[in-house]
Write a protein that holds these residues in place. Structure first.
Motif, PDB file in Angstrom:
ATOM      1  N   ASN B 154       0.861  -1.171   0.000  1.00 21.80           N
ATOM      2  CA  ASN B 154       0.000   0.000   0.000  1.00 21.80           C
ATOM      3  C   ASN B 154       0.908   1.235   0.000  1.00 21.80           C
ATOM      4  O   ASN B 154       1.533   1.569   1.006  1.00 21.80           O
ATOM      5  N   ALA B 155       0.993   1.920  -1.153  1.00 23.07           N
ATOM      6  CA  ALA B 155       1.964   3.012  -1.319  1.00 23.07           C
ATOM      7  C   ALA B 155       1.708   4.155  -0.335  1.00 23.07           C
ATOM      8  O   ALA B 155       2.661   4.792   0.138  1.00 23.07           O
ATOM      9  N   ASP B 156       0.459   4.408   0.005  1.00 23.11           N
ATOM     10  CA  ASP B 156       0.153   5.506   0.930  1.00 23.11           C
ATOM     11  C   ASP B 156       0.687   5.218   2.336  1.00 23.11           C
ATOM     12  O   ASP B 156       1.230   6.105   3.004  1.00 23.11           O
ATOM     13  N   LEU B 157       0.521   3.962   2.768  1.00 25.33           N
ATOM     14  CA  LEU B 157       1.014   3.593   4.096  1.00 25.33           C
ATOM     15  C   LEU B 157       2.537   3.671   4.136  1.00 25.33           C
ATOM     16  O   LEU B 157       3.128   4.041   5.154  1.00 25.33           O
ATOM     17  N   SER B 277      -9.386 -14.211   7.314  1.00 24.74           N
ATOM     18  CA  SER B 277      -9.740 -15.472   6.679  1.00 24.74           C
ATOM     19  C   SER B 277      -9.554 -15.382   5.168  1.00 24.74           C
ATOM     20  O   SER B 277      -9.698 -16.366   4.458  1.00 24.74           O
ATOM     21  N   GLU B 278      -9.237 -14.178   4.683  1.00 22.15           N
ATOM     22  CA  GLU B 278      -9.046 -13.993   3.241  1.00 22.15           C
ATOM     23  C   GLU B 278      -7.584 -13.708   2.929  1.00 22.15           C
ATOM     24  O   GLU B 278      -6.793 -13.391   3.804  1.00 22.15           O
ATOM     25  N   GLU B 279      -7.259 -13.776   1.641  1.00 19.55           N
ATOM     26  CA  GLU B 279      -5.877 -13.574   1.210  1.00 19.55           C
ATOM     27  C   GLU B 279      -5.426 -12.121   1.351  1.00 19.55           C
ATOM     28  O   GLU B 279      -6.211 -11.232   1.638  1.00 19.55           O
ATOM     29  N   THR B 280      -4.138 -11.904   1.059  1.00 13.20           N
ATOM     30  CA  THR B 280      -3.556 -10.578   1.211  1.00 13.20           C
ATOM     31  C   THR B 280      -4.234  -9.536   0.330  1.00 13.20           C
ATOM     32  O   THR B 280      -4.178  -8.347   0.635  1.00 13.20           O
ATOM     33  N   LEU B 281      -4.888  -9.984  -0.745  1.00 16.24           N
ATOM     34  CA  LEU B 281      -5.625  -9.039  -1.584  1.00 16.24           C
ATOM     35  C   LEU B 281      -6.641  -8.273  -0.735  1.00 16.24           C
ATOM     36  O   LEU B 281      -6.697  -7.040  -0.755  1.00 16.24           O
ATOM     37  N   THR B 282      -7.436  -9.024   0.028  1.00 15.35           N
ATOM     38  CA  THR B 282      -8.431  -8.412   0.907  1.00 15.35           C
ATOM     39  C   THR B 282      -7.754  -7.654   2.046  1.00 15.35           C
ATOM     40  O   THR B 282      -8.206  -6.586   2.448  1.00 15.35           O
ATOM     41  N   GLN B 283      -6.642  -8.231   2.552  1.00 18.03           N
ATOM     42  CA  GLN B 283      -5.961  -7.619   3.695  1.00 18.03           C
ATOM     43  C   GLN B 283      -5.411  -6.238   3.330  1.00 18.03           C
ATOM     44  O   GLN B 283      -5.648  -5.264   4.029  1.00 18.03           O
ATOM     45  N   VAL B 284      -4.685  -6.183   2.230  1.00 22.44           N
ATOM     46  CA  VAL B 284      -4.133  -4.894   1.794  1.00 22.44           C
ATOM     47  C   VAL B 284      -5.284  -3.963   1.400  1.00 22.44           C
ATOM     48  O   VAL B 284      -5.266  -2.770   1.697  1.00 22.44           O
ATOM     49  N   GLY B 285      -6.295  -4.535   0.754  1.00 27.38           N
ATOM     50  CA  GLY B 285      -7.454  -3.739   0.340  1.00 27.38           C
ATOM     51  C   GLY B 285      -8.176  -3.103   1.516  1.00 27.38           C
ATOM     52  O   GLY B 285      -8.778  -2.037   1.381  1.00 27.38           O
ATOM     53  N   SER B 286      -8.123  -3.758   2.689  1.00 21.99           N
ATOM     54  CA  SER B 286      -8.840  -3.237   3.857  1.00 21.99           C
ATOM     55  C   SER B 286      -8.121  -2.045   4.474  1.00 21.99           C
ATOM     56  O   SER B 286      -8.672  -1.363   5.335  1.00 21.99           O
ATOM     57  N   GLY B 287      -6.845  -1.819   4.077  1.00 20.74           N
ATOM     58  CA  GLY B 287      -6.103  -0.686   4.634  1.00 20.74           C
ATOM     59  C   GLY B 287      -5.450  -0.990   5.962  1.00 20.74           C
ATOM     60  O   GLY B 287      -4.759  -0.153   6.522  1.00 20.74           O
ATOM     61  N   SER B 288      -5.658  -2.190   6.514  1.00 17.88           N
ATOM     62  CA  SER B 288      -5.056  -2.496   7.804  1.00 17.88           C
ATOM     63  C   SER B 288      -3.832  -3.400   7.675  1.00 17.88           C
ATOM     64  O   SER B 288      -3.343  -3.918   8.668  1.00 17.88           O
ATOM     65  N   VAL B 289      -3.351  -3.568   6.447  1.00 20.74           N
ATOM     66  CA  VAL B 289      -2.123  -4.312   6.220  1.00 20.74           C
ATOM     67  C   VAL B 289      -1.296  -3.530   5.198  1.00 20.74           C
ATOM     68  O   VAL B 289      -1.808  -3.100   4.168  1.00 20.74           O
ATOM     69  N   ALA B 290       0.007  -3.325   5.501  1.00 18.26           N
ATOM     70  CA  ALA B 290       0.819  -2.470   4.632  1.00 18.26           C
ATOM     71  C   ALA B 290       1.317  -3.210   3.399  1.00 18.26           C
ATOM     72  O   ALA B 290       1.344  -2.656   2.310  1.00 18.26           O
ATOM     73  N   LEU B 291       1.713  -4.471   3.570  1.00 16.59           N
ATOM     74  CA  LEU B 291       2.177  -5.233   2.406  1.00 16.59           C
ATOM     75  C   LEU B 291       1.960  -6.718   2.634  1.00 16.59           C
ATOM     76  O   LEU B 291       1.800  -7.167   3.763  1.00 16.59           O
ATOM     77  N   GLY B 292       1.940  -7.461   1.539  1.00 16.59           N
ATOM     78  CA  GLY B 292       1.740  -8.899   1.666  1.00 16.59           C
ATOM     79  C   GLY B 292       2.109  -9.625   0.384  1.00 16.59           C
ATOM     80  O   GLY B 292       2.071  -9.055  -0.708  1.00 16.59           O
TER      81      GLY B 292
END
Lengths: 312, 446
Positions: B154-157, B277-292
């Motif tokens: 996530n470039a913003d993070l 429970s979902e992959e990093t796509l959802t994790q990064v998409g949620s804004g609560s994970v910086a990279l994956g």
């Protein structure tokens, strides 16, 4: 509504005359014709697969190869397989929770319906979750209980509580699945119990009231004893279904986390279809499950004297 | 009682499938009629539908019916359809799965046909065709595309943390202290009070933004989890790959790396198992994970995430001085049960040709196995403004390695996935992998 369900003594003819015997012989072809469809279904979908399953359990058959006779090898493997015993423990824990909570709730709901309301609407509402398919129910709760986005966890956090990993925590996953299935099945079970309640004559409660018994007392001394045979049958039927839990696990957890919800039916399915295609070993475990279920059914039937009624 | 439920189910599936795939009108003349083609990636469906249309335009006698099932259902459905003798004519096959099918005689060797038609297998990029040679020396699939894995961020993070893409590209890693890579994800982690993971007073039990997400995919390949790290050790999955018979999960260096990887959750830099429970796509998409980590096949989905500006960086440079990624190829195989072998071969040839792969390239979803088509795909990605060079960084300045290819992969995966998840859940340390490794080697020795 008849108060007494016991069949009246069957009128037995004193002597069978020749004419009626001949008539019965003539009826035989017709009778067979009527029985035939059910028999075909029974043989094709139950008897044959059962016999074949028992045979496969003594072979090393795979999904693609018929395999040969290997004696008790599959059963020896089963006894030594820690994943099988884990599956067994997990399944029993599930059944205890599922049947325990479900039966208690079902009796409570049935008694409330029986004592308080005769409304068809209420009965309909109670049955509604049962109309939802297991897969849909599992997906619904998977979304509702999701750790990040689930409605339940959002509410819990908004109320100042902590988020809960319902399906992701090893110690919570089986209770969660058990309660999801209670939600789906309790209405149906309650209706079965309710049907049993309706066979209890109202005058017993009247007599109880005259004697000044409380509702609780009447429940203990009238309802419960007279409900016993019905409860016994309901327990046997629901417990067999409970041992076979599969779809909720398959949809919600795939046996995880780390085998914590790997129930026996799911393990059998995995062995047969997604790891080694090992039909022989999967069949052996299926036979073991059948033996366990048969034993439990017979024990329960005896213990609850489900074939006898206390209403003289 | 339904103790034979699985068998009855197989029977029912077989009946249902044979009922709906009965030989069509063209089944006497095998190079005509309709053939079914299965794939798992919905992102690739439009591209292959376009291929199918072009194929039918060139071969009016053959139509292709494409069916798509998600990865989780795909292999189960495929097995069930094979049991019923009515699988798809052609299907997308995976390196970690095809050995089982070849062993069971469910897919056909292609060598004779390749030779007969003089099909030029030299068109594929180096190393893509070889792994499709089964233990018996026959080729069971024609390559179509390949993938590597990298870190989507996530470039913003990153900006907020004052970390640049260059920092990420320059990161190094080791299993002892995680190197500068761990420093970066520590700094990217922010707790509920706004304290960063590398600052005093950081609370690892109440994290708002995790530095690194972890996919919930526990597999023997580690492709979605630890493979970018363990690949930089002097270590490989097997004694020989493909068709090795001894796994190396008992290696102490490997186990140290696994402990480091799953230990990130305890430090608060990564979510604990079960949080997502979902992959990093959802994790990064949620804004609560910086990279994956994720694969090149997921590029499009990441880049089209709403409200998140995504960039891609390769895995860090490890103890061997190189960065590393699992390099996986996908191929098309023909079912042994297909009664339209000739038509199926025509379709497979077309799928593996420049004609089809150029069409796929235009859709910018995967990297085709044919270098010139891959270049076209790169151009298509570039045109969309998506920089995918990270996926090629391993070829240029590092190493790529194959996923473990063995027989009985299904059983190996069953043992390995539970063993790794147990470590992630904190039930065991990575030294428990030694026992799992023995179990796996016993399965492979059978």
């Amino acid at each position: 509504m008849s108060a007494v369900t016991e069949a009246a003594p069957r009128p037995r003819p004193l002597r069978e005359d020749v004419a009626s015997r001949r008539r019965r012989v003539q009826d035989l072809p017709v009778a067979l014709l009527f029985i035939l469809p059910a028999t075909i279904g029974f043989v094709v979908f139950l008897l044959w697969p059962t016999l074949r399953g028992v045979w496969l359990s003594f072979t090393d058959a795979t999904a693609f190869q018929p395999g040969g006779f290997v004696g008790l090898e599959n059963y020896q493997r089963m006894v030594a397989d820690p994943v099988f015993w884990n599956a067994f423990r997990v399944t029993i824990w599930y059944v205890v929770l599922n049947i325990g909570v479900q039966t208690a709730l079902a009796v409570l709901i049935a008694v409330l319906m029986h004592r308080l309301t005769r409304s068809m609407v209420v009965r309909g509402i109670v049955l509604t979750p049962y109309l939802v398919s297991n897969v849909v129910a599992a997906m619904l709760f998977l979304m509702l209980l999701d750790y990040q986005l689930g409605f339940v966890n959002e509410v819990a956090e908004a109320l100042g509580g902590d988020r809960v990993m319902f399906f992701g925590d090893q110690s919570l996953v089986i209770p969660t699945i058990a309660l999801v299935n209670v939600w789906r099945h309790v209405g149906y079970t309650a209706l079965l119990v309710f049907a049993g309640l309706q066979t209890i004559p109202e005058n017993l409660y009247e007599a109880g009231r005259v004697d000044g018994a409380s509702e609780l007392r009447m429940f203990r001394s009238i309802t419960l004893p007279l409900l016993r045979p019905y409860l016994g049958l309901v327990l046997i039927v629901t417990m067999i279904g409970s041992f076979q839990v599969f779809d909720t696990v398959s949809v919600a957890t795939q046996g995880g986390p780390a085998n914590a919800s790997n129930v026996i039916q799911y393990y059998i399915y995995e062995v047969a279809f997604s790891r080694g295609y090992d039909f022989g070993y999967a069949s052996a475990m299926s036979v073991a499950l059948m033996v366990v279920l048969a034993t439990i059914s017979i024990l329960q039937f005896r213990l609850t004297r489900a074939n006898q009624n206390d209403m003289a | 009682m339904r103790k034979t439920a699985p068998l009855a189910l197989a029977g029912a599936v077989a009946l249902a499938l044979s009922a709906c795939s009965g030989g069509g009108p063209g089944s006497e003349d095998p190079a005509t009629g309709e053939i079914t083609y299965w794939l798992w990636d919905s992102n690739q469906l439009p591209a292959y539908q376009a291929c199918a249309d072009a194929f039918t335009a060139a071969n009016p006698d053959i139509t292709v019916k494409i069916e798509q099932f998600a990865w989780d259902d795909y292999w189960t459905k495929l097995t069930a359809s094979f049991v019923g003798g009515s699988g798809p004519d052609v299907f997308v096959d995976h390196l970690s799965k095809y050995g089982e099918f070849a062993a069971q005689g469910q897919i056909v060797p292609l060598d004779e046909r390749i030779e007969q038609d003089g099909f030029d297998t030299g068109i594929y990029a180096d190393g893509l065709l070889d792994p499709w040679q089964y233990a018996d020396g026959s080729t069971y699939g024609l390559p179509k595309d390949f993938d590597t894995t990298a870190f989507f961020y996530n470039a913003d993070l990153l900006d907020e943390a004052g970390i640049t893409a260059e920092d990420l590209w320059a990161a190094d890693w080791n299993p002892d202290d995680g190197g500068t890579f761990e420093d970066i994800i520590a700094h990217l982690t922010v707790d509920a009070n706004g304290v960063r993971g590398d600052e005093d007073g950081f609370d690892p039990s109440d994290v708002e933004v995790y530095g690194m997400g972890i996919n919930p995919n526990f597999e023997e390949t580690g492709q979605m989890q630890w493979a970018n790290f363990t690949g930089t050790l002097d270590w490989d999955y097997l004694d020989t790959n493909p068709w090795g018979t001894r796994y190396n999960f008992d290696d102490p260096e490997f186990q140290k790396a696994v402990d480091w990887f799953y230990g990130l959750a305890e430090k608060g830099y990564a979510p604990a198992a079960g949080v997502f429970s979902e992959e990093t796509l959802t994790q990064v998409g949620s804004g609560s994970v910086a990279l994956g980590t994720n694969g090149s096949w997921a590029t499009r989905s990441f880049m089209e995430l709403d409200g998140v500006d995504v960039g891609i960086a390769p895995g860090p440079v490890g103890p061997t001085g190189e960065r590393a990624s699992l390099f996986n190829g996908v191929a098309d195989s023909i079912s042994a049960s297909s009664d339209k072998q000739d038509a199926a071969w025509q379709w497979v040839q077309f799928l593996g040709s420049t004609d089809c792969q150029d069409i796929v390239a235009e859709h910018a979803v995967v990297f085709p196995a044919i270098p010139e088509s891959a270049d076209a795909a790169l151009a298509a990605f570039e045109e969309k403004g998506w920089d995918v060079s990270a996926f090629f960084a391993y070829e240029e300045e590092g190493r790529t390695f194959l996923p473990p290819i063995t027989l009985r992969a299904g059983e190996v995966n069953a043992v390995a996935s539970v063993a790794f998840e147990d470590i992630a859940l904190g039930n065991a340390d990575a030294d428990s992998l030694t026992a799992a490794n023995d179990e796996i080697n016993r399965i492979l020795a059978e």
